[in-house]
Design a protein around this motif. Structure first.
Motif, PDB file in Angstrom:
ATOM      1  N   UNK A 123      47.849  36.229  34.488  1.00 50.89           N
ATOM      2  CA  UNK A 123      48.666  38.668  34.919  1.00 50.89           C
ATOM      3  C   UNK A 123      47.592  39.005  35.430  1.00 50.89           C
ATOM      4  N   UNK A 124      45.885  38.494  35.156  1.00 44.54           N
ATOM      5  CA  UNK A 124      45.020  39.990  35.672  1.00 44.54           C
ATOM      6  C   UNK A 124      44.672  39.616  36.813  1.00 44.54           C
ATOM      7  N   UNK A 125      44.598  37.972  37.276  1.00 42.08           N
ATOM      8  CA  UNK A 125      44.943  36.754  38.524  1.00 42.08           C
ATOM      9  C   UNK A 125      45.783  37.406  39.832  1.00 42.08           C
ATOM     10  N   UNK A 126      46.562  37.177  39.085  1.00 41.66           N
ATOM     11  CA  UNK A 126      47.721  37.555  39.735  1.00 41.66           C
ATOM     12  C   UNK A 126      48.101  39.479  40.734  1.00 41.66           C
ATOM     13  N   UNK A 150      44.787  40.762  41.078  1.00 43.70           N
ATOM     14  CA  UNK A 150      44.062  41.340  41.619  1.00 43.70           C
ATOM     15  C   UNK A 150      44.088  40.444  43.711  1.00 43.70           C
ATOM     16  N   UNK A 151      45.201  39.529  43.243  1.00 45.66           N
ATOM     17  CA  UNK A 151      45.072  38.948  44.178  1.00 45.66           C
ATOM     18  C   UNK A 151      46.832  39.736  45.112  1.00 45.66           C
ATOM     19  N   UNK A 192      45.032  43.194  49.670  1.00 44.43           N
ATOM     20  CA  UNK A 192      44.628  42.250  51.076  1.00 44.43           C
ATOM     21  C   UNK A 192      43.433  41.908  51.200  1.00 44.43           C
ATOM     22  N   UNK A 193      43.692  40.312  51.521  1.00 49.44           N
ATOM     23  CA  UNK A 193      42.007  39.651  51.511  1.00 49.44           C
ATOM     24  C   UNK A 193      41.356  39.581  50.293  1.00 49.44           C
ATOM     25  N   UNK A 194      41.590  39.434  49.852  1.00 39.60           N
ATOM     26  CA  UNK A 194      41.053  38.898  48.745  1.00 39.60           C
ATOM     27  C   UNK A 194      41.811  37.185  48.661  1.00 39.60           C
ATOM     28  N   UNK A 195      40.594  36.189  48.218  1.00 36.38           N
ATOM     29  CA  UNK A 195      41.455  35.004  48.122  1.00 36.38           C
ATOM     30  C   UNK A 195      40.841  34.785  46.961  1.00 36.38           C
ATOM     31  N   UNK A 196      40.953  34.006  46.188  1.00 38.36           N
ATOM     32  CA  UNK A 196      41.210  33.084  44.831  1.00 38.36           C
ATOM     33  C   UNK A 196      40.524  31.357  44.863  1.00 38.36           C
TER      34      UNK A 196
END
Length: 94
Positions: free
Chosen positions: A63-66, A68-69, A72-76
């Motif tokens: 949930x936290x990862x989703x 943060x993503x 805009x312009x954040x990658x993982x």
């Protein structure tokens, strides 16, 4: 039935500066490439230090990862041992 999007919008209404705060976390940590990426726990800690509040996204890592993503312009990516690593992508306009 509530969705993740509903939850994320609710969080953004309760914390109207959260996206700007997270952008500043990335900027201050200079995590602008995979080599200088940061972990989710580092993001949570930097957010708490910046705002004086706990990271408002509750639930598991997914949930936290989703959330943060959604910035805009954040990658993982994941490291070899499965650690999530986040960084921003520079989208310079020529």
């Amino acid at each position: 039935m509530a969705t993740m999007d509903d939850y994320f919008h609710k969080v953004q209404r309760k914390h109207p500066t959260i996206l700007d705060d997270l952008r500043e976390v990335f900027k201050n940590s200079q995590s602008d490439s995979p080599q200088r990426s940061i972990t989710l726990s580092q993001i949570r800690a930097a957010y708490s230090q910046r705002t004086g509040q706990d990271f408002p996204i509750k639930g598991g890592t997914r949930t936290q990862m989703c959330f943060v993503l959604t910035i805009p312009y954040v990658a993982c990516f994941t490291s070899q041992i499965g650690t999530l690593r986040f960084f921003t992508i520079d989208v310079s306009q020529d």
